[in-house]
Design an enzyme around this catalytic site. Structure first.
Site, mmCIF file in Angstrom:
data_model
loop_
_atom_site.group_PDB
_atom_site.id
_atom_site.type_symbol
_atom_site.label_atom_id
_atom_site.label_comp_id
_atom_site.label_asym_id
_atom_site.label_seq_id
_atom_site.Cartn_x
_atom_site.Cartn_y
_atom_site.Cartn_z
ATOM 1 N N LYS A 80 0.870 -1.178 0.000
ATOM 2 C CA LYS A 80 0.000 0.000 0.000
ATOM 3 C C LYS A 80 0.909 1.230 0.000
ATOM 4 O O LYS A 80 1.932 1.240 0.702
ATOM 5 C CB LYS A 80 -0.867 -0.038 1.271
ATOM 6 C CG LYS A 80 -1.891 1.069 1.384
ATOM 7 C CD LYS A 80 -2.730 0.877 2.653
ATOM 8 C CE LYS A 80 -3.882 1.843 2.732
ATOM 9 N NZ LYS A 80 -4.734 1.611 3.924
ATOM 10 N N SER A 155 -9.550 1.198 2.671
ATOM 11 C CA SER A 155 -8.743 2.044 1.836
ATOM 12 C C SER A 155 -7.611 1.293 1.108
ATOM 13 O O SER A 155 -7.041 1.843 0.163
ATOM 14 C CB SER A 155 -8.128 3.162 2.682
ATOM 15 O OG SER A 155 -7.300 2.640 3.698
ATOM 16 N N SER A 179 -9.708 -1.226 6.850
ATOM 17 C CA SER A 179 -9.110 -1.080 5.515
ATOM 18 C C SER A 179 -8.284 -2.242 5.003
ATOM 19 O O SER A 179 -7.873 -2.227 3.844
ATOM 20 C CB SER A 179 -8.258 0.181 5.456
ATOM 21 O OG SER A 179 -9.095 1.285 5.310
HETATM 22 N N1 GLN Z 1 -13.371 3.152 5.979
HETATM 23 C C1 GLN Z 1 -12.793 3.682 7.170
HETATM 24 C C2 GLN Z 1 -12.532 5.158 6.995
HETATM 25 O O1 GLN Z 1 -12.922 5.688 6.010
HETATM 26 C C3 GLN Z 1 -11.563 2.938 7.547
HETATM 27 C C4 GLN Z 1 -10.352 3.350 6.833
HETATM 28 C C5 GLN Z 1 -9.135 2.618 7.273
HETATM 29 O O2 GLN Z 1 -9.207 1.583 7.928
HETATM 30 N N2 GLN Z 1 -7.997 3.190 6.957
HETATM 31 O O3 GLN Z 1 -11.951 5.802 7.801
#
Ligand code: GLN
Length: 490
Positions: A80, A155, A179
């Site tokens: 990532k 994400s 994420s």
């Molecule tokens: N979907 C969650 C957010 O928008 C989690 C994102 C993540 O785990 N980085 O914050």
């Protein structure tokens, strides 16, 4: 053995490399060719650098030639783009860091380099890891290989797409509110978020520091266990890194499941999930009963408050963490400005996307005088109640099961105008981050549109080996994790 590199497990790849059936340069070239061919369609990677990647593969081949062996030596890995990596562009999915070449390696990167893994590229992600669909990336959405009109989750969406389309054998992501688990679920993969503190956050660009945790995504639980062995470990440069004896996360994989108690939170199963997801999860639970586990109803009374608490605490921490992007030290700087304050304002106005700005505003608001007690402090109290609920629940069961997401992957654009709908994709995942608990998502069938469904298992603190055991036994009995999307010349 007839090696099919795009389908092989990490253990099979390591075996082929050790026996010189294939070299790291050959294996890496095969994946690089696929990346270069399919990335224009899937947008899984932000950065690919054939020269740098092949240099690492040659170094791995030299280590193999000298007689060195290792479970990951010579195998390509996708990261990532939140992990700082020396000499590589590290954008975090943002225009703000579009020109940022990291001067150092994250701890996780150091660990994988020591293990001899070859960097395949840097994967697409929601800007600063804020999102559930990778649509918030400055570089455009990643596309789900099971149906390229649909999102890959977020994400860590690019990392998931890279594996699902067999552009990479494995990848690394981060999980602040789901994420790793959510894109794993939507792309038919296995992904684990470890207990908070098990994987160092050093060099992992901070979103919400008390929730962020790195972890692996792969085709199977066994592959995840091998990757976690390399990633985990104490690092003095992260003040929340835990000094614990090293663990072998593969040690329990084969253990029978007889007598394991799987807790089913009645709040999670009451409503909110779509029928196709409910059916796939019910079938997975029936399979677990066949494997000797029992299911017991439990209660997590405050779980309904996890999304609201998360969306106060995470933006609060983000508003502080993102204050460093000011156009002075690194990254983007607005080209025209009148004075220092104008430069700050224009840089941040132009460098951040809409969702990041929304969260900075929410975070600043909930931390400001007069609102701190009403929002931030209340959210922290809820966080404690959620952790207490889990403590009580783990007296009645060994792991907790639920869907990973309420529905299968949605179409690109379907939720972009409604942030609250998007935030609700996280209803099953955020509570583990708030409590600091480990969670895994594994494929358990297909739902509407023949899209993958994920089963989530949450474990008690440091119980990763048991969760991987449950996931592995299920994957020995089923073949959901081996299915691949059609039409990508796999
Ligand atoms: N979907 C969650 C957010 O928008 C989690 C994102 C993540 O785990 N980085 O914050």
């Amino acid at each position: 053995m007839n090696l099919q590199p795009t389908q092989a497990s990490l253990t099979e790849l390591a075996g082929a490399l050790a026996s010189k059936t294939i070299s790291s340069v050959e294996l890496t070239t095969l994946f690089l060719d696929r990346c270069e061919k399919l990335n224009p369609l899937l947008n899984a990677f932000i950065t690919l650098d054939r020269t740098a990647t092949l240099a690492e593969a040659r170094a791995a081949d030299a280590r193999l030639a000298s007689g060195e062996t290792g479970p990951l030596l010579g195998i390509p890995l996708a990261y990532k783009d939140i992990f700082c990596m020396q000499g590589w562009l590290t954008t975090c999915g943002s225009k703000m860091l579009a020109n940022f070449v990291s001067p150092y390696d994250a701890h996780v990167v150091e660990q994988f380099k020591k293990a001899g893994m070859v960097t395949l590229g840097k994967c697409n992600m929601d800007e600063f890891a804020m999102g559930s669909s990778t649509e918030n990336s400055f570089y455009g959405p990643a596309r789900n290989p099971w149906d390229t009109r649909r999102v890959a989750g977020g994400s860590s969406g690019g990392s998931a797409v890279a594996i699902a389309a067999r552009l990479a054998p494995a990848a690394v992501g981060t999980d602040t509110g789901g994420s790793i688990r959510q894109p794993a679920a939507l792309c038919g993969l296995t992904g684990i978020k470890p207990t908070y503190g098990v994987v160092s956050r050093y060099g992992m660009i901070a979103y919400a520091s008390s929730l962020d945790q790195g972890g692996p995504l792969a085709k199977s639980a066994q592959d995840c266990a091998l990757l976690l062995n390399a990633m985990a470990g104490f690092d003095a440069r992260d003040s929340t890194s835990l000094a614990r004896p090293a663990e072998d996360y593969c040690r329990n994989l084969e253990q029978p499941l007889t007598g394991i108690r799987i807790g089913l939170p009645k709040e999670f199963f009451a409503q909110g999930m779509s029928d196709d997801v409910r059916a796939a999860v019910a079938a997975a639970l029936a399979e677990y009963r066949k494997l000797g586990a029992q299911t017991v109803e439990i209660s997590l009374p405050n779980s309904g408050l996890s999304v609201p608490a998360y969306y106060v605490i995470a933006p609060a921490e983000a508003s502080s963490n993102l204050s460093r992007f000011d156009g002075v030290r690194y990254g983007y700087r607005a080209p025209d400005y009148t004075d220092l304050s104008d430069m700050y304002c224009k840089t941040r106005a132009q460098g951040f996307g809409a969702e990041v700005k929304r969260r900075i505003l929410i975070g600043t608001y909930v931390l400001s005088h007069g609102y701190y007690d009403a929002y931030y402090l209340q959210a922290q109290k809820i966080r404690r109640l959620i952790a207490d609920d889990f403590r009580a629940a783990f007296r009645q069961c060994d792991v907790i099961a639920s869907p990973t997401t309420p529905g299968v992957a949605f179409e690109i654009g379907a939720k972009s105008d409604d942030p609250v709908q998007m935030y609700l994709s996280d209803i099953y995942t955020t509570s583990a981050n708030l409590a600091g608990l480990p969670g895994i998502s594994l494929p358990c069938g297909f739902g509407a549109g023949s899209m993958p469904v994920g089963l989530q298992l949450l474990g008690n603190y440091f119980d990763e080996a048991r969760m991987l055991n449950l996931a592995h036994r299920y994957q020995q009995a089923t073949d959901w994790h081996l299915r691949t999307p059609e039409g990508l010349s796999i």
